[in-house]
Design an enzyme around this catalytic site. Structure first.
Site, PDB file in Angstrom:
ATOM      1  N   TYR A  59      -8.149 -15.561 -27.389  1.00  0.00           N
ATOM      2  CA  TYR A  59      -7.987 -14.934 -28.640  1.00  0.00           C
ATOM      3  C   TYR A  59      -9.381 -15.023 -29.708  1.00  0.00           C
ATOM      4  O   TYR A  59      -9.743 -14.334 -30.647  1.00  0.00           O
ATOM      5  CB  TYR A  59      -6.701 -15.399 -29.572  1.00  0.00           C
ATOM      6  CG  TYR A  59      -6.406 -14.341 -30.545  1.00  0.00           C
ATOM      7  CD1 TYR A  59      -6.095 -13.077 -30.401  1.00  0.00           C
ATOM      8  CD2 TYR A  59      -6.361 -14.816 -32.003  1.00  0.00           C
ATOM      9  CE1 TYR A  59      -5.669 -12.208 -31.194  1.00  0.00           C
ATOM     10  CE2 TYR A  59      -5.980 -13.912 -33.029  1.00  0.00           C
ATOM     11  CZ  TYR A  59      -5.605 -12.724 -32.781  1.00  0.00           C
ATOM     12  OH  TYR A  59      -5.157 -11.647 -33.769  1.00  0.00           O
ATOM     13  N   LYS A 117      -8.610 -14.375 -38.170  1.00  0.00           N
ATOM     14  CA  LYS A 117      -7.159 -14.289 -38.804  1.00  0.00           C
ATOM     15  C   LYS A 117      -7.261 -15.576 -39.685  1.00  0.00           C
ATOM     16  O   LYS A 117      -6.276 -15.601 -40.652  1.00  0.00           O
ATOM     17  CB  LYS A 117      -6.176 -14.380 -37.629  1.00  0.00           C
ATOM     18  CG  LYS A 117      -5.996 -13.088 -36.848  1.00  0.00           C
ATOM     19  CD  LYS A 117      -5.575 -11.954 -37.602  1.00  0.00           C
ATOM     20  CE  LYS A 117      -5.047 -10.807 -36.805  1.00  0.00           C
ATOM     21  NZ  LYS A 117      -4.990  -9.337 -37.620  1.00  0.00           N
TER      22      LYS A 117
HETATM   23  P1  NAD Z   1      -2.990  -1.000 -32.856  1.00  0.00           P
HETATM   24  O1  NAD Z   1      -4.173  -0.822 -31.831  1.00  0.00           O
HETATM   25  O2  NAD Z   1      -1.903   0.116 -33.000  1.00  0.00           O
HETATM   26  O3  NAD Z   1      -3.451  -1.138 -34.469  1.00  0.00           O
HETATM   27  C1  NAD Z   1      -4.586  -1.420 -34.640  1.00  0.00           C
HETATM   28  C2  NAD Z   1      -5.231  -0.576 -35.628  1.00  0.00           C
HETATM   29  O4  NAD Z   1      -6.680  -1.077 -36.162  1.00  0.00           O
HETATM   30  C3  NAD Z   1      -5.587   0.943 -34.950  1.00  0.00           C
HETATM   31  O5  NAD Z   1      -4.796   1.934 -35.795  1.00  0.00           O
HETATM   32  C4  NAD Z   1      -7.006   1.016 -35.289  1.00  0.00           C
HETATM   33  O6  NAD Z   1      -7.442   2.358 -35.727  1.00  0.00           O
HETATM   34  C5  NAD Z   1      -7.334   0.122 -36.266  1.00  0.00           C
HETATM   35  N1  NAD Z   1      -8.713  -0.085 -36.624  1.00  0.00           N
HETATM   36  C6  NAD Z   1      -9.594  -0.987 -36.002  1.00  0.00           C
HETATM   37  N2  NAD Z   1     -10.889  -0.779 -36.404  1.00  0.00           N
HETATM   38  C7  NAD Z   1     -10.536  -0.230 -37.656  1.00  0.00           C
HETATM   39  C8  NAD Z   1     -11.785   0.339 -38.585  1.00  0.00           C
HETATM   40  N3  NAD Z   1     -12.895   0.119 -38.373  1.00  0.00           N
HETATM   41  N4  NAD Z   1     -11.349   0.833 -39.653  1.00  0.00           N
HETATM   42  C9  NAD Z   1      -9.976   1.477 -39.510  1.00  0.00           C
HETATM   43  N5  NAD Z   1      -9.024   1.098 -38.872  1.00  0.00           N
HETATM   44  C10 NAD Z   1      -9.434   0.155 -37.721  1.00  0.00           C
HETATM   45  O7  NAD Z   1      -2.396  -2.385 -32.642  1.00  0.00           O
HETATM   46  P2  NAD Z   1      -1.336  -3.376 -33.376  1.00  0.00           P
HETATM   47  O8  NAD Z   1      -0.797  -4.413 -32.438  1.00  0.00           O
HETATM   48  O9  NAD Z   1      -0.232  -2.635 -34.214  1.00  0.00           O
HETATM   49  O10 NAD Z   1      -2.196  -4.124 -34.764  1.00  0.00           O
HETATM   50  C11 NAD Z   1      -1.964  -3.998 -36.013  1.00  0.00           C
HETATM   51  C12 NAD Z   1      -2.268  -5.370 -36.536  1.00  0.00           C
HETATM   52  O11 NAD Z   1      -1.331  -6.077 -36.130  1.00  0.00           O
HETATM   53  C13 NAD Z   1      -3.692  -6.053 -36.270  1.00  0.00           C
HETATM   54  O12 NAD Z   1      -4.223  -6.639 -37.546  1.00  0.00           O
HETATM   55  C14 NAD Z   1      -3.278  -7.105 -35.277  1.00  0.00           C
HETATM   56  O13 NAD Z   1      -4.165  -8.031 -35.317  1.00  0.00           O
HETATM   57  C15 NAD Z   1      -1.735  -7.370 -35.613  1.00  0.00           C
HETATM   58  N6  NAD Z   1      -1.087  -8.107 -34.789  1.00  0.00           N
HETATM   59  C16 NAD Z   1      -0.753  -7.758 -33.595  1.00  0.00           C
HETATM   60  C17 NAD Z   1      -0.011  -8.396 -32.722  1.00  0.00           C
HETATM   61  C18 NAD Z   1       0.239  -7.815 -31.542  1.00  0.00           C
HETATM   62  O14 NAD Z   1       0.757  -8.753 -30.524  1.00  0.00           O
HETATM   63  N7  NAD Z   1       0.377  -6.597 -31.125  1.00  0.00           N
HETATM   64  C19 NAD Z   1       0.622  -9.569 -33.156  1.00  0.00           C
HETATM   65  C20 NAD Z   1       0.302 -10.182 -34.233  1.00  0.00           C
HETATM   66  C21 NAD Z   1      -0.555  -9.596 -35.019  1.00  0.00           C
HETATM   67  O1  0WE Z   2      -4.636  -9.087 -32.834  1.00  0.00           O
HETATM   68  C1  0WE Z   2      -4.510  -9.009 -31.812  1.00  0.00           C
HETATM   69  C2  0WE Z   2      -5.383  -8.111 -31.025  1.00  0.00           C
HETATM   70  C3  0WE Z   2      -6.380  -7.312 -31.885  1.00  0.00           C
HETATM   71  C4  0WE Z   2      -7.612  -6.814 -30.858  1.00  0.00           C
HETATM   72  C5  0WE Z   2      -7.264  -6.163 -29.886  1.00  0.00           C
HETATM   73  C6  0WE Z   2      -8.600  -5.612 -29.018  1.00  0.00           C
HETATM   74  C7  0WE Z   2      -8.437  -5.136 -27.565  1.00  0.00           C
HETATM   75  C8  0WE Z   2      -9.427  -4.079 -27.521  1.00  0.00           C
HETATM   76  C9  0WE Z   2      -8.920  -6.751 -31.514  1.00  0.00           C
HETATM   77  N1  0WE Z   2      -9.964  -6.127 -30.963  1.00  0.00           N
HETATM   78  C10 0WE Z   2      -9.510  -5.551 -29.833  1.00  0.00           C
HETATM   79  N2  0WE Z   2     -10.758  -5.119 -29.310  1.00  0.00           N
HETATM   80  C11 0WE Z   2     -10.653  -4.229 -27.922  1.00  0.00           C
HETATM   81  O2  0WE Z   2     -11.809  -3.851 -27.541  1.00  0.00           O
HETATM   82  N3  0WE Z   2      -3.481  -9.556 -31.291  1.00  0.00           N
HETATM   83  C12 0WE Z   2      -2.732 -10.407 -31.819  1.00  0.00           C
HETATM   84  C13 0WE Z   2      -2.875  -9.251 -29.779  1.00  0.00           C
HETATM   85  C14 0WE Z   2      -3.568 -10.281 -28.886  1.00  0.00           C
HETATM   86  O3  0WE Z   2      -4.660 -10.068 -28.599  1.00  0.00           O
HETATM   87  C15 0WE Z   2      -4.907 -11.252 -27.780  1.00  0.00           C
HETATM   88  C16 0WE Z   2      -3.547 -12.120 -27.672  1.00  0.00           C
HETATM   89  C17 0WE Z   2      -2.981 -11.450 -28.369  1.00  0.00           C
HETATM   90  C18 0WE Z   2      -1.692 -11.791 -28.513  1.00  0.00           C
HETATM   91  C19 0WE Z   2      -6.072 -11.407 -27.117  1.00  0.00           C
HETATM   92  C20 0WE Z   2      -6.248 -12.674 -26.322  1.00  0.00           C
HETATM   93  C21 0WE Z   2      -5.188 -13.305 -26.075  1.00  0.00           C
HETATM   94  C22 0WE Z   2      -4.027 -13.300 -27.059  1.00  0.00           C
END
Ligand code: NAD
Ligand code: 0WE
Length: 258
Positions: A158, A165
């Site tokens: 991560y 974060k």
């Molecule tokens: P997602 O890919 O659906 O959403 C990520 C969003 O970030 C996308 O809509 C993308 O367009 C937007 N984004 C990235 N760069 C941007 C920029 N420069 N300007 C505007 N928008 C931008 O994935 P998600 O999992 O729904 O992620 C949403 C949030 O949830 C993130 O902050 C992620 O870290 C957090 N999160 C995700 C998980 C997981 O396991 N999926 C767990 C905990 C927290």
């Molecule tokens: O916040 C996240 C992922 C956010 C994210 C994901 C990507 C994939 C594609 C940010 N940047 C990028 N850039 C890309 O090019 N999570 C909480 C999901 C997540 O991501 C991981 C995790 C978990 C959970 C990455 C490594 C280990 C665990």
């Protein structure tokens, strides 16, 4: 009985597709009576977001790449013109370069660090700065962002996202302090791993889902809808005494020491 968010207007940043956590938040808020505005990052995602927003009558949609300061400014100018104020904001945005989520954190370059912290942490401050007058115009409001346990502890690979974060969660506390007198609350939801676009392609993600499911107190993975319902609570007056906090919606995984 009136709905929890009846008469409230909210802005949702970060819908990419129907699996986005932002979309689950939107669905919960709309179900509880809110009227919503959405942003999309670049023309590539416009059609997706428009199609989803069209399923919720009265929704607005605007472009917003948070790395473009002028787009953040015009977003809030447009909302001011359309609505004259705002009750809540969901910031659901994160990005790090793929190369920085692959190997060791120690290899992170300045450019990758700046990108991850700029998109994933600073953007919340920029959004709060521009949203504050609109929220204040409605007597206060609620801002939420999404974080992950990797901001508190080491989650292998991560990496710089974990550092981003940690900065985001600290920003939540400073923003809550600064904006509290205007009755604007700022909180984070720390979600367990969910299979979204941002999680796809992360090597070992499927194993991670399986491990969390086995170990977590609730013996299941986190559903985006559970995060959505917690967001609704944080947008509503039920949470009026809560600000500056990180609330864990993770099947209880984060309480474990093992
Ligand atoms: P997602 O890919 O659906 O959403 C990520 C969003 O970030 C996308 O809509 C993308 O367009 C937007 N984004 C990235 N760069 C941007 C920029 N420069 N300007 C505007 N928008 C931008 O994935 P998600 O999992 O729904 O992620 C949403 C949030 O949830 C993130 O902050 C992620 O870290 C957090 N999160 C995700 C998980 C997981 O396991 N999926 C767990 C905990 C927290
Ligand atoms: O916040 C996240 C992922 C956010 C994210 C994901 C990507 C994939 C594609 C940010 N940047 C990028 N850039 C890309 O090019 N999570 C909480 C999901 C997540 O991501 C991981 C995790 C978990 C959970 C990455 C490594 C280990 C665990």
């Amino acid at each position: 009985m009136t709905k929890l968010l009846e008469g409230k207007k909210g802005l949702i940043l970060g819908v990419a597709n129907k699996r986005s956590i932002a979309w689950a938040i939107a669905q919960s808020a709309a179900h509880h009576g809110a009227q919503l505005a959405f942003t999309y990052q670049g023309e590539r995602l416009m059609e997706n977001v428009k199609e989803l927003a069209d399923t919720l009558p009265g929704s607005l949609i605007f472009p917003c790449d948070v790395m473009q300061e002028d787009q953040v400014t015009s977003l809030f100018d447009n909302i001011q013109k359309s609505w004259g104020g705002l009750d809540f904001v969901a910031h659901c945005i994160a990005f790090a370069k793929a190369e920085d989520l692959e190997s060791d954190y120690v290899k992170t370059k300045k450019d990758g660090f700046d990108t991850a912290l700029g998109v994933s942490a600073y953007s919340l401050t920029a959004v709060c700065q521009k949203a504050a007058p609109l929220l204040e115009a409605r007597g206060g409001g609620s801002v939420i962002t999404l974080t992950y346990l990797g901001g508190d502890r080491v989650s292998p690979r991560y990496n710089v996202m974990g550092v981003a974060k940690a900065a985001l969660q600290s920003s939540v506390r400073y923003l809550a302090y600064d904006l509290g007198a205007k009755n604007i609350r700022v909180n984070a939801i720390s979600a367990g791993p969910i299979n979204t676009l941002a999680a796809r392609g992360i090597s070992g993600f499927t194993d991670m889902l399986k491990m969390v499911k086995e170990k977590a107190p609730l013996k299941r993975n986190t559903e985006a809808a559970e995060v959505g319902d917690t967001a609704t609570f944080l947008f509503s007056s039920l949470s009026r005494g809560i600000t500056g906090q990180t609330i864990y919606v993770d099947s209880g995984y984060s309480i474990l020491a093992v």
